[in-house]
Design a protein around this motif. Structure first.
Motif, PDB file in Angstrom:
ATOM      1  N   ASP A 247       2.709 -50.604 -36.703  1.00 21.33           N
ATOM      2  CA  ASP A 247       1.854 -50.310 -37.848  1.00 21.33           C
ATOM      3  C   ASP A 247       1.436 -48.848 -37.892  1.00 21.33           C
ATOM      4  O   ASP A 247       1.128 -48.306 -38.963  1.00 21.33           O
ATOM      5  CB  ASP A 247       0.614 -51.209 -37.833  1.00 21.33           C
TER       6      ASP A 247
ATOM      7  N   GLN B 150       3.628 -55.107 -32.791  1.00 19.56           N
ATOM      8  CA  GLN B 150       3.407 -54.955 -34.228  1.00 19.56           C
ATOM      9  C   GLN B 150       2.302 -53.940 -34.508  1.00 19.56           C
ATOM     10  O   GLN B 150       2.399 -53.140 -35.444  1.00 19.56           O
ATOM     11  CB  GLN B 150       3.071 -56.297 -34.860  1.00 19.56           C
ATOM     12  N   GLU B 151       1.259 -53.956 -33.702  1.00 18.49           N
ATOM     13  CA  GLU B 151       0.194 -52.973 -33.877  1.00 18.49           C
ATOM     14  C   GLU B 151       0.736 -51.562 -33.671  1.00 18.49           C
ATOM     15  O   GLU B 151       0.351 -50.623 -34.378  1.00 18.49           O
ATOM     16  CB  GLU B 151      -0.941 -53.238 -32.897  1.00 18.49           C
TER      17      GLU B 151
ATOM     18  N   GLU C 292       1.184 -45.926 -41.307  1.00 19.84           N
ATOM     19  CA  GLU C 292      -0.087 -45.365 -41.788  1.00 19.84           C
ATOM     20  C   GLU C 292       0.156 -44.083 -42.602  1.00 19.84           C
ATOM     21  O   GLU C 292       1.097 -43.354 -42.351  1.00 19.84           O
ATOM     22  CB  GLU C 292      -0.985 -45.036 -40.587  1.00 19.84           C
TER      23      GLU C 292
END
Length: 276
Positions: A272, A268-269, A276
């Motif tokens: 992400d 998930q990071e 951005e």
């Protein structure tokens, strides 16, 4: 976007994908350990991540990570050669349990498979003459930058370069590198693997200016394979902490594991990053 998006993929034993059947079964760490063998898909045509060695066996960065995982699970490893197009079909049709196949973590792919935290990554950076003070795209005004035509670095640079920057496109990375080394262009867009080679060829002559893009590669598993994903995330966290993953990276890429891979603890990071 949640990386655990549910997508029903229909398969049938002994027949092709898409012809009907039941949803592919999820594999757990316990099932793999009871079986005593883990089947891992990997590319063999993407050096240094995946190659065929002189003994005719799969080898490379991905192979070493797969072997380390099997050792951690206490099972034998069966490396299965896959291609870029059939990586996900092989996984969803249960031909492999998981894939260490240089599969970049992207929102589109996360609709079809689940991912571990990243185990490798490729960064695309602006790189060149150490005497040039360049820290962001605005500083490229009036500059000439070389890239491999239609590459990731071409796309990323084109998206941010000022109108008065000149993008000189070459047939491949080798030609762009030669143009930089010969002084034909002062800057190029290049991956971290190409930059590592240049650092060895011409130390202290060039430096990295700023990142253009990055891609993180995760271990792919069946959708909703929460137990296996948790095991893989824990495995990778331990291998990053104890330095074993870094040692594999040094072995095959002559550079340390990128910081953005080392510090990213979940798929998930990684996803992400695209938001951005």
């Amino acid at each position: 976007m949640k990386h655990n998006s549910i997508r029903m993929t229909l398969v049938a034993a002994g027949i092709c994908l898409g012809l009907g059947g039941t949803a592919a079964a999820q594999t757990t760490p316990e099932e793999i350990q009871e079986r005593g063998t883990v089947n891992i898909g990997m590319l063999v045509d993407f050096p240094p991540f995946g190659i065929i060695n002189q003994q005719g066996q799969p080898d490379g960065y991905d192979a070493d990570v797969a072997k380390l995982l099997a050792e951690d699970m206490g099972v034998e490893v069966n490396l299965v050669a896959v291609t870029g197009p059939n990586r996900i079909p092989y996984l969803l049709s249960n031909r492999v349990d998981l894939e260490v196949a240089s599969l970049g973590i992207t929102p589109e792919r996360a609709e079809r498979v689940d991912y571990s935290a990243p185990y490798a990554g490729i960064s695309i950076s602006l790189y060149g003459d150490g005497g040039l003070e360049i820290s962001d795209p605005a500083d490229l005004s009036g500059q000439t930058i070389g890239v491999a035509r239609a590459s990731t670095q071409d796309n990323a640079l084109t998206a941010v370069a000022p109108d008065d920057a000149t993008i000189q496109r070459f047939d491949d990375d080798a030609s762009a590198v030669q143009a930089l080394v010969s002084g034909q262009v002062p800057l190029i867009g290049a991956s971290n693997t190409v930059i590592a080679e240049l650092e060895g060829m011409a130390p202290d002559r060039f430096d990295t200016k700023f990142d253009l893009a990055r891609q993180m590669q995760g271990i792919a598993v069946h959708p909703q394979s929460d137990e296996l994903t948790a095991y893989l995330d824990d495995f990778l966290a331990r291998m990053k902490e104890n330095g074993e993953l870094n040692a594999i990276h040094e072995k095959w890429l002559d550079a340390p594991l990128p910081d953005f891979v080392r510090t990213t603890s979940s798929a998930q990071e990684a996803l992400d990053y695209y938001a951005e």
